[in-house]
Design a protein around this motif. Structure first.
Motif, mmCIF file in Angstrom:
data_model
loop_
_atom_site.group_PDB
_atom_site.id
_atom_site.type_symbol
_atom_site.label_atom_id
_atom_site.label_comp_id
_atom_site.label_asym_id
_atom_site.label_seq_id
_atom_site.Cartn_x
_atom_site.Cartn_y
_atom_site.Cartn_z
ATOM 1 N N MET A 1 38.464 -3.062 47.166
ATOM 2 C CA MET A 1 37.400 -2.724 48.077
ATOM 3 C C MET A 1 36.160 -3.170 47.166
ATOM 4 S SD MET A 1 36.186 0.566 49.686
ATOM 5 C CE MET A 1 34.476 0.788 50.893
ATOM 6 N N GLU A 2 35.169 -3.769 47.648
ATOM 7 C CA GLU A 2 34.080 -4.467 46.915
ATOM 8 C C GLU A 2 32.953 -3.203 46.556
ATOM 9 O OE1 GLU A 2 30.374 -7.752 47.482
ATOM 10 O OE2 GLU A 2 32.256 -8.003 48.459
ATOM 11 N N GLN A 3 32.606 -3.235 45.319
ATOM 12 C CA GLN A 3 31.600 -1.981 44.976
ATOM 13 C C GLN A 3 30.224 -2.321 45.454
ATOM 14 O OE1 GLN A 3 31.723 -1.919 40.622
ATOM 15 N NE2 GLN A 3 30.675 0.227 40.629
ATOM 16 N N LYS A 4 29.680 -1.069 45.943
ATOM 17 C CA LYS A 4 28.402 -1.257 46.332
ATOM 18 C C LYS A 4 27.389 -1.432 45.428
ATOM 19 C CE LYS A 4 25.156 1.001 49.438
ATOM 20 N NZ LYS A 4 24.695 2.520 50.189
ATOM 21 N N MET A 5 26.158 -2.208 45.446
ATOM 22 C CA MET A 5 25.318 -2.635 44.507
ATOM 23 C C MET A 5 24.325 -1.412 44.398
ATOM 24 S SD MET A 5 24.675 -6.442 44.208
ATOM 25 C CE MET A 5 25.992 -7.725 44.252
ATOM 26 N N SER A 50 7.374 -7.088 35.479
ATOM 27 C CA SER A 50 8.123 -6.075 36.378
ATOM 28 C C SER A 50 9.204 -6.659 37.121
ATOM 29 C CB SER A 50 7.033 -5.498 37.145
ATOM 30 O OG SER A 50 5.865 -4.608 36.551
ATOM 31 N N LEU A 51 10.619 -5.915 37.399
ATOM 32 C CA LEU A 51 11.837 -6.652 37.937
ATOM 33 C C LEU A 51 12.088 -5.377 39.006
ATOM 34 C CD1 LEU A 51 13.614 -8.044 34.823
ATOM 35 C CD2 LEU A 51 12.096 -9.145 36.311
ATOM 36 N N ILE A 52 12.642 -5.984 40.023
ATOM 37 C CA ILE A 52 13.629 -5.320 40.940
ATOM 38 C C ILE A 52 15.087 -5.942 40.921
ATOM 39 C CG2 ILE A 52 13.850 -4.722 43.431
ATOM 40 C CD1 ILE A 52 11.011 -5.110 43.782
ATOM 41 N N LEU A 53 15.906 -5.142 40.562
ATOM 42 C CA LEU A 53 17.424 -5.573 40.361
ATOM 43 C C LEU A 53 18.208 -4.891 41.215
ATOM 44 C CD1 LEU A 53 17.048 -5.286 36.131
ATOM 45 C CD2 LEU A 53 16.885 -7.582 37.710
ATOM 46 N N GLU A 54 19.439 -5.655 41.319
ATOM 47 C CA GLU A 54 20.562 -5.276 41.962
ATOM 48 C C GLU A 54 21.796 -5.476 41.408
ATOM 49 O OE1 GLU A 54 20.676 -6.351 46.095
ATOM 50 O OE2 GLU A 54 19.219 -5.090 46.861
ATOM 51 N N GLY A 55 22.661 -4.372 41.114
ATOM 52 C CA GLY A 55 23.904 -4.814 40.290
ATOM 53 C C GLY A 55 24.759 -3.611 40.223
ATOM 54 N N ASN A 56 25.298 -3.528 39.061
ATOM 55 C CA ASN A 56 26.321 -2.122 38.707
ATOM 56 C C ASN A 56 26.308 -1.888 37.328
ATOM 57 O OD1 ASN A 56 28.017 -3.730 41.364
ATOM 58 N ND2 ASN A 56 27.402 -1.394 41.340
ATOM 59 N N TYR A 57 26.523 -0.921 36.934
ATOM 60 C CA TYR A 57 26.526 -0.597 35.466
ATOM 61 C C TYR A 57 28.011 -0.888 35.032
ATOM 62 C CZ TYR A 57 22.521 2.087 35.492
ATOM 63 O OH TYR A 57 21.096 2.521 35.775
#
Length: 758
Positions: A1-5, A50-57
Motif C-alpha cells: 500500500m502506497e504511503q500517504k504523503m 520559503s518552501l511548501i514540501l510534500e514527502g515522508n519522514y
C-alpha cells in the motif's frame, strides 16, 4: 500500500549539500521553530527561501530522522532579513554577503522585486558598476525563470528534473510555451509521459481533438511501440489505435496526421501498397542505413587479387585447414569489404573471423572490433585475442548544452580505422547502427557477424535480418559443424532446433539435460536445488558468475520476478551484516546479482585509474556496497564500478533469473531454463534456439517435453514492423524500371490521398 504523503512548510535555514548534476540537495528547514533536515532532488534551493514540501519522514542510519521531499513549491523570501540571507547564499552570481547587505539596506522588502523588474537600479548601489549590474540582471533572470517553471509544474506533481529539462530547452519562455502546447513536454528533450501532459492540457482547456493533442498522441503510440521493436507502424493500425486511445474520430486523426506529415513531424513510407508511419529519427536512421550501404558498396569494389596464397599462409601459421565456405568468407571480406558472416554454433565463425582480421593486418589496415554489449565485447576479445570495445565506447559519449548525450565520432569526426568488425549483429538496433555508420569513412570496410536465427535486438528494428534478406550485402553462411563441436549436444541440438527438428532429450551423459516437471512449484524447487547446491558441488560453478537461469517471461511462478525472489533468498539470504534497500519490486541486498534494464549515458564508472560514462541495457553486475545514509549503492559491472542513487536503482533488477531476450549477447557456463505451459505467446522456435545457444558447457531444460516440441514447431518469428529491407532493395531496382517506379509512386500517392479524403 502506497504511503500517504505529508505536507510541511517553512524557511530554508541552511543548505548543507547539493549536487548540481541531478538536483539532489540536503538542507535544514525552519518549520515554525522546529528545525527539520530535508533531502530530495529539488534543484536550486537557497537560504531564506520559503518552501511548501510534500514527502515522508525516513530514518537515516547516521543523521537520524529526515524528511524525504518528493515535491516542492518555492516562494521567494519577502522580508528584508530573509532576502539578505537568500542573496548572501550566493544564489545569484555577482552578489556576495556585503553587496547583499547594501542592496537590502537600500531597497528593503522590495529588493527581489527590484532585481526582477528594475535591475538597472542596482547601479545605485555602491560597488555595482553598470557592467556588473547587467551581469547580475542576467543571472537573476535565470533564477527567477527556473523557479517559476518549477513552481508551475509542481502544482501538477511534476518533479524538478522535468522542470529543469524544460527550462534548458525553452529558457525564460518555458511557461508560455507550456501554456500554448503542454505536449512539448513529451519531446525527447524533456520526456514527460503523454498522460501527464494530457492532464495539464485538460486543465488549460485545450480541445481533445486539437492537432497538438492528436499529433502528440500519435508520437506517444509510435514511441511506445519502438519499445516492442517496431521502427514504424502501419497507418491503418496506427489510426485505429490512436482513435481508441485518444477517444477521437477517424476524420480528426487523418486531419492531424496529414498536417504532421506535411510539417515533417512524422514520415510515411509505402511498402507493398501499404503505408507505414515513422517518427523522424527512425525514418532518418533506416533511410541513412540504406543509402550508406549502397555508397559503401560503390567505394568497396572487389579487388582483383588472388587471396589463395594469403589463406594458405594462415592455414600453415595456425596449423588449420579451412573449409570452402570459410575460404569464401575470407576472400569476400578482404576483396569486397562489406560482408555478413553468419552461421550457427560450432560452424567456425570465430576461426574464420580471426583469419579475416589477420589478413587485413598483413595488408597494413587498421582494424577495430566492436560489439553491442560489454559482455559480447569481452567474449569477442577472449575468443579472437584482439581488443574489442562496445559500440558506445568506440563512438565515445559526450553531452551537449542541454545535457543530452551524443557521440563524439560522427560524419564530421569519423573513426580512424580502415576496417570495423561488428560481432553479435543480431543485437544491433536501427538507431545504434545508424550512429556507427555515420562515424565510418566511406571507404571503411565493414565485416558483420551474427546469427540471424536468434532473437532480434532489444531496441527497434531488425537490422541483421533485413540486411540478409535484402541481398544488398554479400552474405556467407557457414553450415558445417566441426568435429569437435559435434561432440556437444548443445551444439547438435541447437542445429536440430533451428532446422525444425526436435532436440534429443534422452541423453544423460552429455552437456544437454532435460528434467520432466509438470507442476511449476516442483520446477522451482529443482531450479533452486540445481543452482545453489548440485551444480556448484558437481562442477564447482558459482551461482553468481557461472550459472544463469533463463525464462521466457517476467510473469508467473516461473517468470523472472518470482524466480529472482526465491533465488535471492536461497543464494544470497538476508543477514544483519548485509545492508538492504527496498524498491518497488525488489529488495536489493549487498552481494546481489543485478542487471541494468535501460541505457543510462550519465552514470560515471571507474576501473582503476580509467573513468568513463554509461551503463547499458543488459549489463550484469554485483552490488558491492549499499550506503543507507548516503542513499546510494555501488555496483561492479565486470570491473567497472558505478555509484547509483537509490532512485536510479529503478533502472536495475535482480539477475539470478533473466528473460531470454535480455540474455542476448551473453554466454554462461551453465544455463537452466523452465519450459512449461503458460508462456504460449512466447513459445516459439528462435526463442528456444537463442536460450540454448547461451550455454557454453551445460544446458538444463525443466518442464514438459510437449512444450519443447511446440516451440520447435512454432516458427513464428518475432514480428517487427520495419521498412529497411525495402529501402535497401529499392536501390537495387534496375535503371529502366526507375520511371515505372516513379509513376507507380504517383499513382499510389493519389490513391492514398483519395482514400483519406473519403
Amino acid at each position: 500500500m502506497e504511503q500517504k504523503m505529508l505536507h510541511i512548510e517553512g524557511t530554508v535555514e541552511n543548505v548543507l549539500f547539493k549536487n548540481e548534476s541531478n538536483g539532489y540537495i540536503v538542507f535544514d528547514l525552519d518549520a515554525g521553530g522546529e528545525l527539520i533536515t530535508v533531502v530530495g532532488e529539488l534543484g536550486e534551493v537557497a537560504d531564506g527561501e520559503s518552501l511548501i514540501l510534500e514527502g515522508n519522514y525516513v530514518t537515516h542510519k547516521r543523521f537520524g530522522t529526515q524528511f524525504r521531499a518528493e515535491y516542492c513549491e518555492q516562494k521567494l523570501p519577502d522580508t528584508a532579513v530573509n532576502i539578505e540571507k537568500y542573496l548572501s547564499s550566493g544564489v545569484i552570481k555577482g552578489i556576495g554577503s556585503k553587496i547583499a547587505e547594501r542592496i537590502v539596506n537600500v531597497f528593503g522588502d522590495r529588493t527581489l522585486e527590484i532585481i526582477e523588474k528594475e535591475p538597472h537600479r542596482l547601479s545605485e548601489i555602491k560597488g555595482i558598476s553598470p557592467a556588473r549590474c547587467k551581469s547580475i540582471a542576467e543571472e537573476a533572470k535565470k533564477i527567477f525563470s527556473l523557479k517559476m517553471v518549477t513552481s508551475y509544474l509542481a502544482q501538477y506533481e511534476i518533479k524538478f528534473s522535468f522542470a529543469m529539462k524544460a527550462y534548458l530547452k525553452y529558457g525564460a519562455d518555458t511557461i508560455d510555451m507550456i501554456k500554448m502546447n503542454p505536449y512539448l513536454l513529451c519531446d525527447d528533450s524533456v520526456e514527460l509521459d503523454f498522460k501527464r501532459a494530457d492532464t495539464i492540457a485538460y486543465d488549460l482547456s485545450i480541445e481533445r481533438n486539437s492537432d497538438k493533442r492528436i499529433i502528440a498522441g500519435i508520437k506517444y503510440i509510435l514511441k511506445a511501440n519502438t519499445a516492442c521493436g517496431h521502427s514504424c507502424l502501419p497507418l491503418d493500425f496506427l489510426s485505429s489505435k490512436t482513435v481508441s486511445v485518444l477517444n477521437i474520430s477517424e476524420s480528426d486523426f487523418y486531419r492531424s496526421y496529414d498536417n504532421a506529415v506535411e510539417e515533417c513531424e512524422l514520415f510515411e513510407y509505402i511498402k507493398n501498397e501499404r503505408e507505414y508511419v515513422y517518427l523522424p529519427e527512425y525514418y532518418n536512421a533506416e533511410k541513412f542505413i540504406a543509402d550508406r550501404i549502397n555508397v559503401l558498396k560503390d567505394f568497396t569494389t572487389p579487388e582483383e587479387y588472388d587471396f589463395a596464397g594469403l589463406i594458405e599462409e594462415e592455414e600453415k601459421k595456425h596449423n588449420i585447414k579451412y573449409e570452402d565456405l570459410q575460404k569464401k568468407a575470407i576472400s569476400s571480406a578482404v576483396s569486397e569489404g562489406l560482408m555478413i558472416l553468419t552461421g550457427g554454433p560450432g560452424t567456425g565463425k570465430t576461426t574464420t573471423l580471426k583469419a579475416i582480421i589477420s589478413v587485413f593486418e598483413k595488408k597494413g589496415l587498421k582494424v577495430v572490433l566492436t560489439a553491442p554489449t560489454g559482455r559480447a565485447a569481452k567474449r569477442m576479445a577472449d575468443l579472437t585475442g584482439y581488443e574489442a570495445k562496445t559500440i558506445h565506447r568506440l563512438l565515445e559519449i559526450t553531452f551537449d548544452s542541454g545535457n543530452k548525450y551524443r557521440f563524439v565520432h560522427n560524419e564530421n569526426n569519423p573513426l580512424a580505422c580502415d576496417v570495423v568488425v561488428i560481432d553479435e549483429m543480431s543485437m544491433v538496433d536501427v538507431l545504434l547502427f545508424d550512429s556507427l555508420l555515420r562515424a565510418l569513412r566511406p571507404n571503411c570496410k565493414i565485416i558483420m557477424t551474427g546469427d540471424s536465427d536468434q532473437l532480434p535486438s532489444v531496441g527497434a528494428g531488425n537490422v541483421l535480418r533485413d540486411l540478409i534478406e535484402s541481398r544488398a550485402v554479400t552474405v556467407v553462411r557457414l553450415t558445417e559443424i566441426f568435429r569437435q563441436a559435434r561432440q556437444s549436444c548443445i551444439v547438435t541440438n541447437a542445429h536440430r532446433i533451428v532446422s525444425g527438428e526436435y532436440p534429443d532429450l534422452s541423453r544423460k551423459d552429455s552437456d544437454f539435460f532435460f528434467f520432466k516437471r509438470d507442476i511449476p512449484e516442483n520446477a522451482v524447487r529443482l531450479i533452486l536445488e540445481l543452482a545453489n547446491k548440485r551444480l556448484p558441488e558437481a562442477y564447482h560453478y558459482s551461482p553468481f558468475d557461472d550459472i544463469q537461469i533463463l525464462s521466457p517471461s517476467k510473469k508467473g511462478t516461473l517468470g523472472t520476478v518470482e524466480l529472482n525472489r526465491v533465488l535471492q533468498n536461497e543464494i544470497n539470504p538476508p543477514d544483519k551484516s548485509k545492508p538492504e534497500h527496498n524498491s518497488i519490486i525488489y529488495t536489493f541486498r549487498l552481494g546481489d546479482k543485478v542487471m541494468q534494464t535501460k541505457n543510462n549515458y550519465d552514470i560515471v564508472w571507474k576501473r582503476g585509474s580509467e573513468q568513463g560514462t554509461g551503463i547499458f541495457n543488459g549489463d550484469i553486475g554485483r552490488i558491492t556496497g549499499i550506503n543507507k545514509s548516503e542513499m546510494s549503492a555501488v555496483i561492479d559491472f565486470d570491473g567497472r564500478t558505478a555509484e547509483y542513487s537509490f532512485e536510479q536503482l529503478s533502472q536495475v533488477e535482480l539477475a539470478y533469473a533473466v528473460t531470454v531476450h535480455k540474455s542476448q549477447g551473453c554466454e554462461f557456463e551453465a544455463v537452466i531454463m523452465p519450459v512449461q505451459r503458460g508462456f504460449e505467446k512466447l513459445n516459439y522456435r528462435n526463442l528456444l534456439y537463442t536460450a540454448v545457444t547461451r550455454a557454453k558447457k551445460l544446458l538444463i531444460l525443466i518442464g514438459n517435453e510437449s512444450v519443447i516440441q511446440n516451440m520447435v514447431d512454432n516458427n513464428r518469428r518475432t514480428r517487427r514492423y520495419t521498412c529497411l529491407k525495402n529501402m535497401l532493395t529499392e536501390k537495387n531496382i534496375c535503371f529502366e524500371n526507375k520511371k515505372k517506379r516513379e509513376n507507380l509512386g504517383i499513382i499510389e500517392f493519389l490513391e492514398v490521398k483519395e482514400r483519406k479524403e473519403r
